[in-house]
Write an enzyme that holds these catalytic residues in place. Structure first.
Site, PDB file in Angstrom:
ATOM      1  N   ASP A 135     -85.344  54.192  12.901  1.00 33.34           N
ATOM      2  CA  ASP A 135     -83.917  54.102  12.651  1.00 33.34           C
ATOM      3  C   ASP A 135     -83.303  52.933  13.424  1.00 33.34           C
ATOM      4  O   ASP A 135     -82.179  53.004  13.878  1.00 33.34           O
ATOM      5  CB  ASP A 135     -83.270  55.447  13.065  1.00 33.34           C
ATOM      6  CG  ASP A 135     -81.806  55.524  12.692  1.00 33.34           C
ATOM      7  OD1 ASP A 135     -81.418  54.856  11.730  1.00 33.34           O
ATOM      8  OD2 ASP A 135     -81.059  56.243  13.373  1.00 33.34           O
ATOM      9  N   CYS A 190     -86.161  70.452  -5.288  1.00 37.98           N
ATOM     10  CA  CYS A 190     -84.815  71.032  -5.217  1.00 37.98           C
ATOM     11  C   CYS A 190     -84.576  71.942  -6.427  1.00 37.98           C
ATOM     12  O   CYS A 190     -83.871  72.943  -6.326  1.00 37.98           O
ATOM     13  CB  CYS A 190     -83.750  69.943  -5.189  1.00 37.98           C
ATOM     14  SG  CYS A 190     -83.554  69.154  -3.590  1.00 37.98           S
ATOM     15  N   CYS A 246     -75.678  71.219   5.674  1.00 38.56           N
ATOM     16  CA  CYS A 246     -76.465  71.077   4.434  1.00 38.56           C
ATOM     17  C   CYS A 246     -77.959  71.235   4.692  1.00 38.56           C
ATOM     18  O   CYS A 246     -78.733  71.453   3.762  1.00 38.56           O
ATOM     19  CB  CYS A 246     -76.164  69.751   3.744  1.00 38.56           C
ATOM     20  SG  CYS A 246     -76.410  68.316   4.766  1.00 38.56           S
ATOM     21  N   CYS A 250     -80.489  74.991   3.500  1.00 30.35           N
ATOM     22  CA  CYS A 250     -81.595  74.608   2.615  1.00 30.35           C
ATOM     23  C   CYS A 250     -82.746  75.611   2.720  1.00 30.35           C
ATOM     24  O   CYS A 250     -83.259  75.869   3.819  1.00 30.35           O
ATOM     25  CB  CYS A 250     -82.077  73.202   2.981  1.00 30.35           C
ATOM     26  SG  CYS A 250     -83.437  72.661   1.926  1.00 30.35           S
TER      27      CYS A 250
HETATM   28  S1  SF4 Z   1     -80.277  73.107  -0.332  1.00 31.90           S
HETATM   29 FE1  SF4 Z   1     -82.217  71.998  -0.095  1.00 31.90          FE
HETATM   30  S2  SF4 Z   1     -83.443  72.607  -1.881  1.00 31.90           S
HETATM   31 FE2  SF4 Z   1     -81.332  73.177  -2.296  1.00 31.90          FE
HETATM   32  S3  SF4 Z   1     -80.531  71.426  -3.443  1.00 31.90           S
HETATM   33 FE3  SF4 Z   1     -80.005  71.104  -1.315  1.00 31.90          FE
HETATM   34  S4  SF4 Z   1     -81.654  69.869  -0.500  1.00 31.90           S
HETATM   35 FE4  SF4 Z   1     -82.385  70.716  -2.417  1.00 31.90          FE
HETATM   36  S1  SF4 Z   2     -72.860  69.428   5.001  1.00 31.76           S
HETATM   37 FE1  SF4 Z   2     -74.157  67.587   5.072  1.00 31.76          FE
HETATM   38  S2  SF4 Z   2     -73.215  66.135   3.697  1.00 31.76           S
HETATM   39 FE2  SF4 Z   2     -71.709  67.737   4.115  1.00 31.76          FE
HETATM   40  S3  SF4 Z   2     -70.489  67.005   5.841  1.00 31.76           S
HETATM   41 FE3  SF4 Z   2     -72.167  68.180   6.718  1.00 31.76          FE
HETATM   42  S4  SF4 Z   2     -73.811  66.665   7.105  1.00 31.76           S
HETATM   43 FE4  SF4 Z   2     -72.349  65.713   5.683  1.00 31.76          FE
END
Ligand code: SF4
Ligand code: SF4
Length: 364
Positions: A135, A190, A246, A250
């Site tokens: 990074d 996904c 997010c 998942c």
């Molecule tokens: S939560 Fe994970 S598996 Fe579901 S759409 Fe988002 S990135 Fe893909």
């Molecule tokens: S859930 Fe993921 S995309 Fe949404 S504000 Fe938080 S880090 Fe950003």
């Protein structure tokens, strides 16, 4: 044991959870990256738009002209799902899990990459040119990781490995040595899932596996150097450095949460909980001392205290008013002052019913 096995074993001994190999060919996701820039979804990260930056991302051989192989590495950082979240009172700030160890991975990973590069020269029996990245430069890391077989780029834009999840640091070593590339990861696992899209508090996840960074809490609290747009402040809740929502929703991080992964930091890891009321009083000297080695330093004091002010305002806790006023009296940084004023105003104008409830509690 093949040469690749020996390099993988060496990487694993250093604390990496994945070691893969790919070529320096043009990234598959380059067109998506350009459209993302053209749509202005990079927020104020103008350095991404420069011609130099775009060219380097297109051709890794501009970084190391002799490059024949890119060794891709991944290392797990703490998965927050393995920890019980402390009772939230709105006065405790949340920090993205990658910053929990307190030591910036930019200090930890580069020396390990150097060690691995030297070990590879011994394994391959040849001195060769190399360049290490984590990074730290213009390279499409997730694209390379997918090509090296680690996983796919999810709708939340994170690289997801079916075995390791997505709480991962990525790193690369470009080398002047040909090693057979690994099989790319081509599936998109996904499927029909939209959990990340549905859970994102600022609705910044776009349908094409990209995000509008200008609305993402990670960008707003770390890379953004100016004010937090007032329309997004409430959505930040008590996130003061990054956001893991997010990733936490998942299913692939739920599947892999109890798996034992190497601990790159070689120290016990636990959630970093932030007492916002004391944090908002940090002087420049105290901030620099406390976060000297931490990724939090990237937000700088002015950005970090701006975030803390928003989180405190979002608590709408009338009992913190005196503390906020005290911080405002001694604060000289205009960015922090304006967010402290917003916090006080947000508490003052909270819904009438809420105020009545607190007042009733206070007199009972
Ligand atoms: S939560 Fe994970 S598996 Fe579901 S759409 Fe988002 S990135 Fe893909
Ligand atoms: S859930 Fe993921 S995309 Fe949404 S504000 Fe938080 S880090 Fe950003």
């Amino acid at each position: 044991m093949t040469v690749k096995d020996s390099i993988k074993a060496e990487g694993s001994a250093l604390g990496f959870s994945f070691v893969g190999f790919t070529t320096p060919s043009q990234p598959e996701h380059y067109a998506t990256y350009l459209s993302w820039l053209e749509a202005g979804h990079h927020g104020t990260m103008e350095y991404l738009v420069t011609e130099h930056n775009r060219k380097m991302r297109l051709d890794p051989q501009l970084i190391l002209p002799e490059c024949k192989t890119i060794v891709v590495l991944a290392a797990n950082y703490p998965n927050p799902l393995n920890f019980t979240e402390p009772a939230a009172d709105g006065l405790t700030g949340k920090i993205a899990a990658y910053a929990w160890p307190g030591v910036d991975y930019h200090f930890v990973i580069p020396p390990l990459l150097e060690k691995l590069a030297r070990s590879m020269q011994i394994i391959l029996g040849k001195k060769f040119a190399y360049k290490c990245y984590t990074d730290t430069g213009p390279i499409l890391e997730r694209d390379l990781a997918q090509r090296a077989g680690l996983g796919w780029i999810g709708k939340n834009t994170c690289l997801i490995s079916p075995k390791l999840g997505s709480f991962l640091f990525l790193a690369e070593i470009l080398i002047d040595y040909s090693i057979e590339p690994d099989t790319p990861f081509t599936a998109d696992r996904c499927g029909n899932c939209t959990r990340c899209i549905d859970s994102c508090p600022t609705h910044c996840i776009l349908p094409d596996h990209t995000i509008d960074a200008s609305r993402c809490i990670s960008f707003l609290t770390i890379e953004n150097k100016g004010p937090i747009p007032s329309t997004l402040r409430h959505s930040m809740e008590n996130w003061v450095f990054g956001c893991d929502i997010c990733q936490m929703v998942c299913p692939w991080n739920h599947k892999t949460k109890n798996d034992l992964h190497a601990n790159l930091f070689k120290q016990p890891l636990s959630p970093l909980m932030i007492d916002l009321q004391s944090e908002i009083q940090l002087s420049p000297t105290e901030f620099n001392r406390k976060y000297r080695k931490s990724p939090i330093k990237r937000a700088k004091r002015r950005g970090y205290l701006r975030n803390a002010a928003v989180a405190l305002g979002n608590s709408r806790d009338i009992k913190i008013t005196d503390g906020l006023k005290q911080a405002l009296r001694k604060e000289t940084e205009p960015l922090v002052r304006s967010h402290l004023i917003w916090a006080l105003e947000n508490i003052r104008t909270r819904p009438v019913q809420e105020t009545l409830n607190v007042e009733r509690k206070d007199v009972s």
